[in-house]
Design a protein around this motif. Structure first.
Motif, PDB file in Angstrom:
ATOM      1  N   ILE A 109       0.837  -1.204   0.000  1.00 18.07           N
ATOM      2  CA  ILE A 109       0.000   0.000   0.000  1.00 18.07           C
ATOM      3  C   ILE A 109       0.870   1.251   0.000  1.00 18.07           C
ATOM      4  CG2 ILE A 109      -1.696   1.326   1.332  1.00 18.07           C
ATOM      5  CD1 ILE A 109      -2.827  -1.328   2.314  1.00 18.07           C
ATOM      6  N   PHE A 110       2.008   1.175   0.699  1.00 12.45           N
ATOM      7  CA  PHE A 110       2.889   2.341   0.820  1.00 12.45           C
ATOM      8  C   PHE A 110       3.889   2.435  -0.321  1.00 12.45           C
ATOM      9  CE2 PHE A 110       1.754   1.149   5.227  1.00 12.45           C
ATOM     10  CZ  PHE A 110       1.088   2.306   5.583  1.00 12.45           C
ATOM     11  N   SER A 111       4.168   1.330  -0.978  1.00 14.49           N
ATOM     12  CA  SER A 111       5.169   1.326  -2.049  1.00 14.49           C
ATOM     13  C   SER A 111       4.515   1.600  -3.402  1.00 14.49           C
ATOM     14  CB  SER A 111       5.883  -0.025  -2.088  1.00 14.49           C
ATOM     15  OG  SER A 111       5.011  -1.035  -2.571  1.00 14.49           O
ATOM     16  N   LYS A 112       5.342   1.681  -4.425  1.00 11.86           N
ATOM     17  CA  LYS A 112       4.848   1.902  -5.777  1.00 11.86           C
ATOM     18  C   LYS A 112       4.656   0.584  -6.530  1.00 11.86           C
ATOM     19  CE  LYS A 112       7.031   6.461  -6.134  1.00 11.86           C
ATOM     20  NZ  LYS A 112       8.017   7.294  -6.871  1.00 11.86           N
ATOM     21  N   THR A 113       4.770  -0.511  -5.788  1.00 15.93           N
ATOM     22  CA  THR A 113       4.591  -1.829  -6.396  1.00 15.93           C
ATOM     23  C   THR A 113       3.150  -1.981  -6.876  1.00 15.93           C
ATOM     24  OG1 THR A 113       6.156  -2.689  -4.768  1.00 15.93           O
ATOM     25  CG2 THR A 113       4.877  -4.297  -6.001  1.00 15.93           C
ATOM     26  N   PRO A 114       2.946  -2.572  -8.044  1.00 16.67           N
ATOM     27  CA  PRO A 114       1.569  -2.814  -8.514  1.00 16.67           C
ATOM     28  C   PRO A 114       0.758  -3.586  -7.469  1.00 16.67           C
ATOM     29  CG  PRO A 114       3.135  -3.263 -10.265  1.00 16.67           C
ATOM     30  CD  PRO A 114       3.945  -3.013  -9.036  1.00 16.67           C
ATOM     31  N   LYS A 115      -0.370  -3.020  -7.081  1.00 22.10           N
ATOM     32  CA  LYS A 115      -1.156  -3.626  -6.005  1.00 22.10           C
ATOM     33  C   LYS A 115      -1.726  -4.992  -6.394  1.00 22.10           C
ATOM     34  CE  LYS A 115      -0.480   0.128  -3.636  1.00 22.10           C
ATOM     35  NZ  LYS A 115       0.502   0.730  -4.531  1.00 22.10           N
ATOM     36  N   SER A 116      -1.871  -5.231  -7.692  1.00 24.82           N
ATOM     37  CA  SER A 116      -2.447  -6.503  -8.137  1.00 24.82           C
ATOM     38  C   SER A 116      -1.570  -7.688  -7.764  1.00 24.82           C
ATOM     39  CB  SER A 116      -2.655  -6.481  -9.650  1.00 24.82           C
ATOM     40  OG  SER A 116      -1.426  -6.236 -10.324  1.00 24.82           O
ATOM     41  N   LYS A 117      -0.269  -7.439  -7.529  1.00 30.54           N
ATOM     42  CA  LYS A 117       0.631  -8.526  -7.140  1.00 30.54           C
ATOM     43  C   LYS A 117       0.345  -9.010  -5.731  1.00 30.54           C
ATOM     44  CE  LYS A 117       4.990  -8.232  -7.956  1.00 30.54           C
ATOM     45  NZ  LYS A 117       6.368  -7.708  -8.013  1.00 30.54           N
ATOM     46  N   TYR A 118      -0.230  -8.140  -4.913  1.00 24.01           N
ATOM     47  CA  TYR A 118      -0.430  -8.474  -3.506  1.00 24.01           C
ATOM     48  C   TYR A 118      -1.903  -8.586  -3.119  1.00 24.01           C
ATOM     49  CZ  TYR A 118       4.508  -7.359  -3.207  1.00 24.01           C
ATOM     50  OH  TYR A 118       5.862  -7.359  -3.395  1.00 24.01           O
ATOM     51  N   PHE A 119      -2.771  -7.993  -3.922  1.00 28.72           N
ATOM     52  CA  PHE A 119      -4.213  -8.061  -3.650  1.00 28.72           C
ATOM     53  C   PHE A 119      -4.897  -8.814  -4.790  1.00 28.72           C
ATOM     54  CE2 PHE A 119      -2.633  -4.486  -1.230  1.00 28.72           C
ATOM     55  CZ  PHE A 119      -3.229  -4.689   0.008  1.00 28.72           C
ATOM     56  N   ASN A 120      -4.494 -10.076  -4.912  1.00 28.37           N
ATOM     57  CA  ASN A 120      -4.989 -10.951  -5.962  1.00 28.37           C
ATOM     58  C   ASN A 120      -6.375 -11.474  -5.598  1.00 28.37           C
ATOM     59  OD1 ASN A 120      -5.354 -13.687  -7.258  1.00 28.37           O
ATOM     60  ND2 ASN A 120      -3.511 -12.988  -8.324  1.00 28.37           N
ATOM     61  N   LYS A 121      -7.306 -11.396  -6.537  1.00 28.77           N
ATOM     62  CA  LYS A 121      -8.680 -11.825  -6.264  1.00 28.77           C
ATOM     63  C   LYS A 121      -8.752 -13.297  -5.869  1.00 28.77           C
ATOM     64  CE  LYS A 121     -11.020  -8.458  -9.246  1.00 28.77           C
ATOM     65  NZ  LYS A 121     -11.876  -8.269 -10.444  1.00 28.77           N
ATOM     66  N   SER A 122      -7.948 -14.125  -6.518  1.00 26.56           N
ATOM     67  CA  SER A 122      -7.988 -15.555  -6.197  1.00 26.56           C
ATOM     68  C   SER A 122      -7.462 -15.826  -4.795  1.00 26.56           C
ATOM     69  CB  SER A 122      -7.173 -16.344  -7.231  1.00 26.56           C
ATOM     70  OG  SER A 122      -5.818 -15.953  -7.222  1.00 26.56           O
ATOM     71  N   VAL A 123      -6.473 -15.037  -4.348  1.00 19.98           N
ATOM     72  CA  VAL A 123      -5.942 -15.185  -2.989  1.00 19.98           C
ATOM     73  C   VAL A 123      -6.993 -14.763  -1.964  1.00 19.98           C
ATOM     74  CG1 VAL A 123      -4.261 -14.283  -1.337  1.00 19.98           C
ATOM     75  CG2 VAL A 123      -3.519 -14.947  -3.625  1.00 19.98           C
ATOM     76  N   ILE A 124      -7.632 -13.628  -2.216  1.00 16.80           N
ATOM     77  CA  ILE A 124      -8.664 -13.138  -1.304  1.00 16.80           C
ATOM     78  C   ILE A 124      -9.826 -14.120  -1.219  1.00 16.80           C
ATOM     79  CG2 ILE A 124     -10.389 -11.316  -0.942  1.00 16.80           C
ATOM     80  CD1 ILE A 124      -8.375  -9.373  -2.248  1.00 16.80           C
ATOM     81  N   LEU A 125     -10.264 -14.612  -2.372  1.00 20.59           N
ATOM     82  CA  LEU A 125     -11.367 -15.575  -2.400  1.00 20.59           C
ATOM     83  C   LEU A 125     -10.984 -16.872  -1.696  1.00 20.59           C
ATOM     84  CD1 LEU A 125     -14.205 -16.283  -3.367  1.00 20.59           C
ATOM     85  CD2 LEU A 125     -13.210 -17.050  -5.533  1.00 20.59           C
ATOM     86  N   SER A 126      -9.761 -17.334  -1.917  1.00 14.02           N
ATOM     87  CA  SER A 126      -9.300 -18.562  -1.261  1.00 14.02           C
ATOM     88  C   SER A 126      -9.271 -18.396   0.254  1.00 14.02           C
ATOM     89  CB  SER A 126      -7.913 -18.948  -1.777  1.00 14.02           C
ATOM     90  OG  SER A 126      -7.945 -19.263  -3.146  1.00 14.02           O
ATOM     91  N   SER A 127      -8.817 -17.237   0.729  1.00 12.97           N
ATOM     92  CA  SER A 127      -8.780 -16.969   2.174  1.00 12.97           C
ATOM     93  C   SER A 127     -10.180 -17.007   2.764  1.00 12.97           C
ATOM     94  CB  SER A 127      -8.132 -15.606   2.435  1.00 12.97           C
ATOM     95  OG  SER A 127      -6.817 -15.562   1.918  1.00 12.97           O
ATOM     96  N   ILE A 128     -11.137 -16.428   2.041  1.00 12.27           N
ATOM     97  CA  ILE A 128     -12.529 -16.417   2.508  1.00 12.27           C
ATOM     98  C   ILE A 128     -13.104 -17.829   2.513  1.00 12.27           C
ATOM     99  CG2 ILE A 128     -14.878 -15.671   1.928  1.00 12.27           C
ATOM    100  CD1 ILE A 128     -13.615 -13.082   0.830  1.00 12.27           C
ATOM    101  N   LEU A 129     -12.871 -18.568   1.456  1.00 13.20           N
ATOM    102  CA  LEU A 129     -13.419 -19.918   1.347  1.00 13.20           C
ATOM    103  C   LEU A 129     -12.819 -20.860   2.387  1.00 13.20           C
ATOM    104  CD1 LEU A 129     -13.597 -20.398  -2.536  1.00 13.20           C
ATOM    105  CD2 LEU A 129     -15.492 -20.030  -0.941  1.00 13.20           C
ATOM    106  N   ILE A 130     -11.521 -20.740   2.631  1.00 13.95           N
ATOM    107  CA  ILE A 130     -10.874 -21.605   3.623  1.00 13.95           C
ATOM    108  C   ILE A 130     -11.419 -21.317   5.018  1.00 13.95           C
ATOM    109  CG2 ILE A 130      -8.678 -22.087   4.782  1.00 13.95           C
ATOM    110  CD1 ILE A 130      -7.327 -21.709   2.033  1.00 13.95           C
TER     111      ILE A 130
END
Length: 272
Positions: free
Chosen positions: A102-123
């Motif tokens: 969030i603080f860096s200029k790194t593309p946020k999509s690398k860290y806020f991946n929809k499949s990762v978020i969905l997997s965390s919710i499903l698990i």
């Protein structure tokens, strides 16, 4: 199983080092807010434990006094565990890559991946449903009589938000990272092995179970059976959140923990 799950989040150790103070301050604010949000739940637990005619001075304490007291104590505790996690991440390859992004200029999509978020919710949802099913079976085979009523769902929503943040910061970011770092130091290796991560996950999960025994005592008489059930249940959830923390970072562990608590305590109401 691994092939069906998203790949681990990339840890940019230099970026985590560069933005560690911003990350630490943000986590501390979240930690203190989560503790303050839990005040109504804590007071409701105290109220439900009162015997007829008993008076608990804490229940009539001005809310501002409670906020100040909880704010100071949580800030003190939070500083310790947050700094442990943030400053050991360059050695343990853990830390908070999502928050740092969030603080860096790194593309946020690398860290806020929809499949990762969905997997965390499903698990989190799946583990909650499984444990609720086990509880129902246990009630039929070996019922345990509750000694106190449980708070309503609204209080548990507050507790779910609070617990997800505070417990993940303490047990995953703080304690798990510390255990991995200590083992890594003793073994004199540059990067932790999978065995070291598993040791950190299991040991921190055992502590996670122990800390929940007093909470179980709010609802049931503390016996060998209730201690065993509490330990096993929280060992399972602790391992689950520990794996998510290791694989996808702190924010996803918090998300999965929150979803678990909502499904387990608010929707499932195992203590009803």
């Amino acid at each position: 199983m691994k092939q069906y799950l998203p790949q681990p989040v990339i840890r940019d150790l230099e970026t985590q080092k560069k933005y560690r103070w911003q990350t630490a301050v943000t986590l501390l604010i979240l930690f203190v807010v989560s503790a303050i949000v839990n005040i109504p739940f804590s007071k409701e637990i105290r109220r439900l434990k009162l015997k007829p005619g008993e008076i608990d001075p804490k229940l009539s304490e001005p809310i501002m006094n409670s906020i100040i007291e909880v704010g100071i104590s949580s800030a003190t505790l939070g500083i310790v565990f947050i700094l442990l996690g943030v400053f050991t991440c360059r050695k343990t390859y853990l830390g908070t890559p999502n928050l740092t992004a969030i603080f860096s200029k790194t593309p946020k999509s690398k860290y806020f991946n929809k499949s990762v978020i969905l997997s965390s919710i499903l698990i989190g949802t799946l583990v909650a449903i499984i444990l609720l099913g086990v509880f129902e079976i246990q009630k039929q085979i070996y019922p345990v009589v509750a000694v106190n009523n449980r708070p309503s769902g609204l209080f548990y929503i507050l507790a779910s938000f609070s617990g997800a943040i505070s417990e993940e910061v303490v047990f995953r970011l703080g304690i798990m990272s510390l255990i991995v770092a200590i083992i890594q130091y003793l073994k004199e290796v540059e990067k932790p092995t999978n065995t070291m991560y598993w040791a950190g996950i299991i040991l921190s999960s055992l502590l996670f179970g122990l800390i929940h025994i007093p909470m179980a005592g709010n609802f049931f008489e503390i016996t060998a059976f209730t201690i065993a059930v509490t330990m096993v249940g929280n060992l399972i959830t602790g391992i689950t959140f520990g794996l998510i923390f290791w694989r996808w970072g702190l924010l996803n562990a918090i998300l999965s923990h929150f979803v678990f608590d909502i499904v387990f305590h608010v929707i499932g109401t195992p203590f009803s």
